[in-house]
Write a protein that holds these residues in place. Structure first.
Motif, PDB file in Angstrom:
ATOM      1  N   TRP A 255      29.259  31.063 -38.336  1.00 11.10           N
ATOM      2  CA  TRP A 255      28.568  30.350 -39.423  1.00 11.10           C
ATOM      3  C   TRP A 255      29.152  28.964 -39.589  1.00 11.10           C
ATOM      4  N   ALA A 256      30.489  28.875 -39.536  1.00  8.56           N
ATOM      5  CA  ALA A 256      31.128  27.560 -39.677  1.00  8.56           C
ATOM      6  C   ALA A 256      30.642  26.621 -38.577  1.00  8.56           C
ATOM      7  N   GLY A 257      30.600  27.151 -37.338  1.00 12.65           N
ATOM      8  CA  GLY A 257      30.120  26.335 -36.221  1.00 12.65           C
ATOM      9  C   GLY A 257      28.673  25.918 -36.416  1.00 12.65           C
ATOM     10  N   ALA A 258      27.850  26.856 -36.886  1.00 13.01           N
ATOM     11  CA  ALA A 258      26.436  26.560 -37.111  1.00 13.01           C
ATOM     12  C   ALA A 258      26.286  25.464 -38.158  1.00 13.01           C
ATOM     13  N   LEU A 259      27.119  25.539 -39.187  1.00 16.52           N
ATOM     14  CA  LEU A 259      27.065  24.510 -40.237  1.00 16.52           C
ATOM     15  C   LEU A 259      27.426  23.137 -39.661  1.00 16.52           C
ATOM     16  N   ILE A 260      28.491  23.126 -38.833  1.00 17.94           N
ATOM     17  CA  ILE A 260      28.925  21.849 -38.243  1.00 17.94           C
ATOM     18  C   ILE A 260      27.790  21.243 -37.409  1.00 17.94           C
ATOM     19  N   ILE A 261      27.184  22.069 -36.554  1.00 19.42           N
ATOM     20  CA  ILE A 261      26.092  21.567 -35.706  1.00 19.42           C
ATOM     21  C   ILE A 261      24.943  21.061 -36.559  1.00 19.42           C
ATOM     22  N   THR A 262      24.525  21.888 -37.530  1.00 21.34           N
ATOM     23  CA  THR A 262      23.349  21.527 -38.314  1.00 21.34           C
ATOM     24  C   THR A 262      23.591  20.242 -39.091  1.00 21.34           C
TER      25      THR A 262
END
Lengths: 282, 351, 323
Positions: A255-262
């Motif tokens: 989720w943290a990675g997804a947030l960073i990408i988004t």
């Protein structure tokens, strides 16, 4: 007669009202669903964020995404260096040729095909072209795949933006005896600078979020690596692997990675929008 | 993740290594690729070994099929596979094969009201579940094995590996030995044509899918079940006894393996006799070229495994729920190593 | 602009310099022209080699299995029999579910945004939708797998099964990994994309046309149906097809939730696989020179041909408006 007419009007108004209601409802539901994506992303992502996410590798303690962030930055960076000049040149060619040219139309069509082709096929292509002869997955293969993802976006936006440059500007420059190179560089590219930059940002945003073409090219690496001849991690692929796991810590990290990408992708998109609206105001 | 315990074990030493590294001489770097099933223990060994010797192993868990592929192309120093490679192919590819560590495959379930190691299953019933002929948890064939349990009228959701996997090879070998229909229609392989259920990627993926799906059943390497605290089951062994998924029962099966008559050090541990033998246990194998291109790196690989077979390596393996090779087997493995020679024909290893 | 500056110098000396400068200009232009064509040519070469490589590398599968490759649903790595039917089926079913859901909903939102919504909210909502179209597909897939799939199984599939379970298409049991789940996630993914294109098309309708219809007493819906839609119909069909194209080739949003089962099930609530998902799952470990690898590459070629056709058609429809 009068009553039926009135009845018909009432029915027409009722239909109108119903459809307006239904469309409002549909729009609300869809917007709520889409808002839920963003909410889930922020809620779960922010909770999992911390310095370790940016500082530690996959095998760090606690696990982080440093290897993936570094890998993504390196590979998107090199892909930009390759795709930008080629894309701008090809886009310039298309704008020069105009719509009537048969050849131009072919290149334009091919570019559109590349733009919409399933990205996993780009992965297969780069695999047979680079990974097999090299004998291993590598950062360079990832760079090549991302460059192919970015190229058509840059070509398309460059062409569109150059077309917006008033013909008079170009004609005037040619009339002064300037060469094609000078006209292109000093007049066309300068006038369309903001537009081309916009296209570049959108291309970077797209490449940063791509997963499928990297599965069999860059592959992944649990450690931070700067060697493009070796397999290299990327944020999307790492998220893919983390999401599939059974353990809550890994999913939180995903989720943290997804947030960073988004956040990154949306920031690039919003910047490009601001560039466009600034250009329009000017 | 599953690496938590591993990192816990080596974190302190790694921390020390991070500071000690610059002072030491540059070590040898060697690469391996293949099976995901033993990847956690190889990685743990690699980290501890680097601390001890400054030699670095870069292990890529790309699956057993990929490991065999890579060592055939000689793009890595060793390949790793859960499925033993047939003798003929070993000769043809000029490879040496030896086991490195032993692991167990366990069924995992997500069934409300059914605790860990409570449900009793047999290989035959598992095969029927994965064939799609047993579809609900209260099927007579399951309730007959579990008279004390109240099983719900809930659809069974079988989960399997969507990637080619050594875990699947071991599991389907067990199903094929337990059920004739399975043997005839599906058979045993790293990847098969599944008749029912849904696929997930990797041991981790299966564990995750089972955890999130009501009524699901899956199979994973034991370490993944233990680390994620998933409900394992009992299985009936060839002796007719129901045994629980515990390290002691895995060791019983490993001890019952017939190394005496094994070819290329590939000894089956599936359905071994013995009162406490867990029925699905398997060694995982290492593949090395007989004529390595880079003898120094090949020697580093052998040194690495020699270290892994010491009590220090055994301890790491046990902490990760694997079973170290018995000493007698280690002697057999080391006896096979002199087959690996330098270009001048000198054995790289002498006992 | 060297040409201009040199004109200031003395006539005699300048003619020589002028010529040199022109020659240099010509040389630069030749190089520049060549660079332009090289870049344009590279675009052609990339797609060309992509088609040729996929066709060439996938050929052994077709040679070995013949056309049966496309008419059988067997995918058996043990016996090395491979057929594409189940993946073709899964690809089409999930994409159709996505389009069948996304197009009407996009249509409704587009109507809302262009006709019903208060002026003040139109731009913010429109921009939000366009931004959502830029969110990477892996985010949709992840959200689908972790948040939506269990919810869909319990609250959408179960009622549908209870109501329509007698139709094989809606047969039970509910399953969070299913073609239906994949189709729904795809629908959400292509929804912003299609909506944005619909809105763009509808807004390009000349105001004069709509105003005259209102003038004769038509209701909002009637103007929409009889004036705006006919005007933008071709482009809207094209937009829908572009959405279909995206759904057909999408890998990440599907792989998470489709269940990766290489078989054909009548019920959309059962697991399946799509071409893209099977490549993502099985390509990495397929041995070099194996029939499986060739079969996967042949599948890739098939996906390319399918998306190429969908794209060519939609492009004709959309571009005809733009040009």
């Amino acid at each position: 007669m009068a009553t039926t007419n009135a009845g018909r009007l009432a029915r027409r108004l009722a239909v109108d009202k119903t459809i307006k209601l239904v469309s409002t409802l549909l729009a609300t539901i869809a917007l709520v669903l889409l808002a839920m994506i963003l909410w889930a992303l922020f809620f779960n992502g922010v909770r999992a964020l911390g310095p370790h996410v940016f500082l530690n590798d996959t095998f760090g303690r606690p696990n982080g995404l440093a290897n993936a962030i570094v890998g993504s930055l390196i590979q998107v960076g090199f892909a930009t260096v390759i795709a930008l000049p080629v894309g701008v040149l090809a886009g310039t060619l298309l704008a020069d040729l105009g719509k009537s040219s048969k050849l131009g139309e072919t290149v334009r069509f091919v570019n559109d095909v590349l733009l919409s082709a399933p990205s996993i096929l780009i992965g297969l292509f780069v695999y047979t072209l680079i990974v097999l002869p090299m004998g291993r997955f590598s950062g360079w293969a990832g760079v090549a795949a991302l460059a192919i993802v970015m190229l058509p976006v840059i070509v398309r936006s460059t062409e569109d933006m150059l077309r917006l440059v008033p013909v008079q500007l170009r004609e005037a420059a040619y009339a002064l005896g300037a060469s094609r190179w000078t006209v292109t560089r000093s007049v066309l590219w300068r006038a369309a600078r903001a537009g081309i930059l916009t296209g570049l940002l959108l291309a970077i945003a797209r490449a940063a979020g791509e997963t499928a073409p990297l599965l069999f090219t860059a592959f992944g690496n649990p450690q931070t690596s700067f060697d493009l001849n070796q397999p290299m991690a990327t944020l999307p692929v790492q998220i893919f692997n983390l999401t599939l796991s059974a353990d809550a810590d890994s999913i939180a990290l995903a989720w943290a990675g997804a947030l960073i990408i988004t956040v990154g992708v949306l920031a690039l998109n919003i910047t490009s929008r601001l560039l466009i609206s600034l250009g329009q105001r000017k | 993740m599953f690496f938590k315990r591993m990192t816990a074990t080596v974190a302190a030493t790694l921390f020390a290594a991070a500071f000690a590294l610059p002072a030491k001489a540059q070590g040898v770097e060697f690469t391996g690729a293949g099976a995901t099933f033993p990847a956690p223990v190889y990685t743990a060994w690699a980290q501890a070994y680097r601390q001890a010797t400054n030699n670095t192993l870069n292990y890529q868990a790309i699956g057993s099929g990929g490991g065999i592929n890579q060592i055939q192309n000689r793009t890595v120093d060793f390949g790793a596979s859960d499925a033993p490679v047939p003798s003929q192919r070993l000769t043809q590819q000029r490879l040496v094969q030896f086991p490195a560590v032993i692991g167990a495959v366990v069924p995992i379930i997500n069934l409300e009201g059914v605790a860990k190691n409570q449900l009793r299953l047999t290989g035959d019933v598992m095969a029927e579940i994965y064939l799609g002929t047993i579809r609900t948890w209260n099927d007579p064939k399951i309730t007959a094995l579990n008279p004390g349990l109240a099983l719900p009228n809930l659809a069974i959701q079988p989960i399997y590996r969507s990637d080619a996997s050594g875990t699947t090879f071991v599991f389907t070998t067990y199903l094929a030995e337990s059920n004739a229909t399975w043997r005839a229609e599906v058979a045993a392989a790293t990847s098969v044509q599944w008749k029912a259920g849904a696929g997930a990627r990797g041991n981790d993926g299966v564990a995750g899918a089972v955890r999130n799906t009501r009524g699901a059943i899956g199979y994973v390497e034991y370490a993944f079940a233990a680390e994620n605290n998933l409900a394992t089951t009992q299985l009936r062994n060839v002796g007719g006894r129901f045994v629980e998924a515990t390290i002691a029962n895995f060791q019983a099966a490993a001890a019952a393996a017939d190394w005496e008559n094994s070819q290329d050090l590939a000894a089956s541990m599936i359905n071994r006799a013995g009162e406490n033998s867990w029925p699905i246990v398997s060694p995982t194998y290492i593949l090395m070229p007989r004529d390595p291109r880079d003898p120094a790196r090949a020697k580093a690989v052998l040194d690495f495994f020699a270290w892994a077979f010491t009590p220090a390596g055994d301890r790491l393996a046990e902490q990760l729920h694997y079973i170290p090779l018995p000493d007698a087997v280690v002697r057999r493995v080391k006896a096979a190593w002199p087959q690996i020679v330098t270009p001048q024909g000198q054995p790289l290893w002498t006992n | 602009m060297t040409v201009l500056s040199s004109a200031d110098s003395a006539p005699g000396a300048s003619s020589g310099r002028l010529q040199a400068s022109i020659r240099r200009g010509v040389l630069i232009d030749t190089i520049f022209g060549a660079a332009l064509w090289a870049a344009g040519g590279l675009v052609l070469v990339i797609l060309g080699t992509m088609i040729i490589l996929l066709a060439y590398d996938g050929w052994p599968a077709l040679r070995h299995f013949g056309m049966a490759f496309y008419t059988t649903a067997t995918w058996n790595p043990v016996t090395e029999r491979f057929g594409a039917m189940s993946m073709l089926y899964g690809t089409l079913v999930t994409s159709l579910i996505a389009v069948v859901i996304a197009v009407p909903v996009s249509f409704g939102i587009a109507f809302f945004l262009t006709e019903v919504c208060p002026q003040a909210f139109r731009r913010p909502i429109g921009v939000t939708i366009q931004l959502l179209a830029a969110v990477p597909s892996i985010i949709y897939g992840m959200w689908g797998a972790l948040v939506v799939a269990p919810f869909i199984a319990a609250w959408l599939q179960q009622p549908l099964i209870s109501g329509f379970g007698w139709i094989p298409l809606f047969g039970g049991p509910a399953n969070q990994f299913s073609m239906f789940t994949a189709g729904l996630i795809l629908a959400l993914m292509i929804l912003p994309f299609i909506t944005a294109m619909f809105v763009e098309t509808l807004e390009s309708v000349p105001p004069m046309l709509a105003e005259s219809a209102y003038g004769v007493g038509a209701t909002t819906w009637e103007v929409f149906r009889n004036v705006r839609i006919p005007y933008g119909r071709t482009a809207m069909v094209g937009a829908g097809m572009l959405g279909l194209g995206r759904a057909l080739g999408e890998t990440m949003a599907v792989t998470f939730v489709i269940g990766n089962a290489n078989r054909i099930s009548a019920s959309i609530f059962q697991p399946g696989s799509s071409i893209a998902s099977v490549i993502a799952n099985e390509f990495g470990e397929a041995e070099i020179g194996s029939l499986k690898l060739y079969s996967l590459l042949q599948l890739g070629f098939a996906l390319f041909v399918i998306s190429f056709i969908v794209l060519a058609v939609s492009r004709r429809l959309v571009r005809s408006r733009l040009d």
